[in-house]
Enzyme design. Sequence first.
Site, PDB file in Angstrom:
ATOM      1  CG  HIS A   8      -2.047  -1.027   1.023  1.00 56.61           C
ATOM      2  ND1 HIS A   8      -2.616  -1.727   2.054  1.00 56.61           N
ATOM      3  CD2 HIS A   8      -2.676  -1.443  -0.120  1.00 56.61           C
ATOM      4  CE1 HIS A   8      -3.556  -2.518   1.566  1.00 56.61           C
ATOM      5  NE2 HIS A   8      -3.597  -2.377   0.260  1.00 56.61           N
ATOM      6  CE  LYS A  12       2.463   1.614  -4.403  1.00 61.62           C
ATOM      7  NZ  LYS A  12       1.214   1.462  -3.670  1.00 61.62           N
ATOM      8  N   GLY A  35       0.161  -2.984  -9.964  1.00 62.83           N
ATOM      9  CA  GLY A  35       0.673  -2.036 -10.932  1.00 62.83           C
ATOM     10  C   GLY A  35       1.632  -0.979 -10.425  1.00 62.83           C
ATOM     11  CB  THR A  36       1.203   1.894  -8.138  1.00 60.55           C
ATOM     12  OG1 THR A  36      -0.049   2.127  -8.782  1.00 60.55           O
ATOM     13  CG2 THR A  36       1.923   3.205  -7.960  1.00 60.55           C
ATOM     14  CB  THR A  37       3.584  -2.396  -5.794  1.00 60.10           C
ATOM     15  OG1 THR A  37       2.584  -1.933  -4.883  1.00 60.10           O
ATOM     16  CG2 THR A  37       4.710  -3.054  -5.024  1.00 60.10           C
ATOM     17  CB  SER A  54      -3.426   0.055  -9.951  1.00 61.10           C
ATOM     18  OG  SER A  54      -3.260   0.656  -8.684  1.00 61.10           O
ATOM     19  N   GLY A  55      -3.789  -2.122  -7.601  1.00 58.13           N
ATOM     20  CA  GLY A  55      -4.641  -2.810  -6.623  1.00 58.13           C
ATOM     21  C   GLY A  55      -6.109  -2.406  -6.711  1.00 58.13           C
ATOM     22  CG  ASP A  60      -5.105  -6.173  -4.121  1.00 52.37           C
ATOM     23  OD1 ASP A  60      -4.269  -6.286  -3.217  1.00 52.37           O
ATOM     24  OD2 ASP A  60      -5.397  -5.080  -4.647  1.00 52.37           O
ATOM     25  CG  ASP A  80      -1.535   2.235   5.668  1.00 52.97           C
ATOM     26  OD1 ASP A  80      -1.444   2.115   6.914  1.00 52.97           O
ATOM     27  OD2 ASP A  80      -1.796   3.307   5.108  1.00 52.97           O
ATOM     28  CG  HIS A  87      -8.504  -2.006  -3.271  1.00 50.03           C
ATOM     29  ND1 HIS A  87      -8.049  -0.802  -2.801  1.00 50.03           N
ATOM     30  CD2 HIS A  87      -7.403  -2.800  -3.375  1.00 50.03           C
ATOM     31  CE1 HIS A  87      -6.741  -0.857  -2.633  1.00 50.03           C
ATOM     32  NE2 HIS A  87      -6.328  -2.062  -2.964  1.00 50.03           N
ATOM     33  CG  ASP A  90     -10.841  -6.181  -4.876  1.00 45.21           C
ATOM     34  OD1 ASP A  90     -12.022  -6.506  -4.655  1.00 45.21           O
ATOM     35  OD2 ASP A  90     -10.491  -5.515  -5.865  1.00 45.21           O
ATOM     36  NE  ARG A  96     -12.560 -17.806   1.818  1.00 44.46           N
ATOM     37  CZ  ARG A  96     -12.541 -18.607   0.746  1.00 44.46           C
ATOM     38  NH1 ARG A  96     -11.996 -18.215  -0.385  1.00 44.46           N
ATOM     39  NH2 ARG A  96     -13.071 -19.813   0.818  1.00 44.46           N
TER      40      ARG A  96
HETATM   41  O1  LIG Z   1      -3.621  -1.438  -3.498  1.00 46.84           O
HETATM   42  C1  LIG Z   1      -2.754  -2.271  -3.537  1.00 46.84           C
HETATM   43  C2  LIG Z   1      -2.913  -3.554  -2.863  1.00 46.84           C
HETATM   44  O2  LIG Z   1      -4.153  -3.706  -2.230  1.00 46.84           O
HETATM   45  C3  LIG Z   1      -1.502  -2.031  -4.265  1.00 46.84           C
HETATM   46  O3  LIG Z   1      -1.763  -1.522  -5.542  1.00 46.84           O
HETATM   47  P1  LIG Z   1      -0.669  -0.668  -6.300  1.00 46.84           P
HETATM   48  O4  LIG Z   1       0.591  -1.444  -6.277  1.00 46.84           O
HETATM   49  O5  LIG Z   1      -1.197  -0.480  -7.681  1.00 46.84           O
HETATM   50  O6  LIG Z   1      -0.555   0.631  -5.537  1.00 46.84           O
END
Ligand SMILES: O=C(CO)COP(=O)(O)O
Length: 127
Positions: A8, A12, A35-37, A54-55, A60, A80, A87, A90, A96
Site C-alpha cells: 500500500h 511502498k 501495478g504501482t508497486t 493497480s490494486g 489484488d 497499511d 478495495h 479484494d 483468504r
Molecule cells: O492497493 C494495492 C494492494 O491492495 C496495491 O496496488 P498498487 O501497487 O497499484 O498501488
Amino acid sequence: MRLALIAHDEKKPDLIEFAEERKDDLEQFELMATGTTGQRLIDATGLDIERKQSGPLGGDMQIGAEIASETCDGVIFLRDPLTAQPHEPDITALLRICDVHQTPLATNLASADAVLDELVDQLAGRE
Ligand SMILES: O=C(CO)COP(=O)(O)O
C-alpha cells in the site's frame, strides 16, 4: 518459483528498501506485482517484474487468481493497517485465498524476511 510483491502507498518505501537490500535473493524468482508497486520497484531496483493492474483496479484479484491457479508460490504484501482502502474486499479475498492454498504470506517487514528466507531455501533444495 513465482513470488508476488505488493505494498500500500504508505508502505511502498519500506518495500523498495527491502527489495534493494534483498535484490540478489529476489532476482532468483519470477516476480509479479500490483501495478504501482511494480513500477516503483522496477524504477528503484531494475528488477524484472510482471505488472498486474493497480490494486484498486483489480490487481489484488489478479494475484489472487494466480494463487487459486497455483501459479504463485508466495506473497509479500506490506499492508497499511492505518488507512482504509476502497478495495478492502479484494484485499480480504487475497489474504483468504492464500490461506486456502497454504501460500506463504508476509504482511509486514519482519515476516517478509522470514518468508523470503524460507522460499530461497526451498529454491536451493535445502528443504
Ligand atoms: O492497493 C494495492 C494492494 O491492495 C496495491 O496496488 P498498487 O501497487 O497499484 O498501488
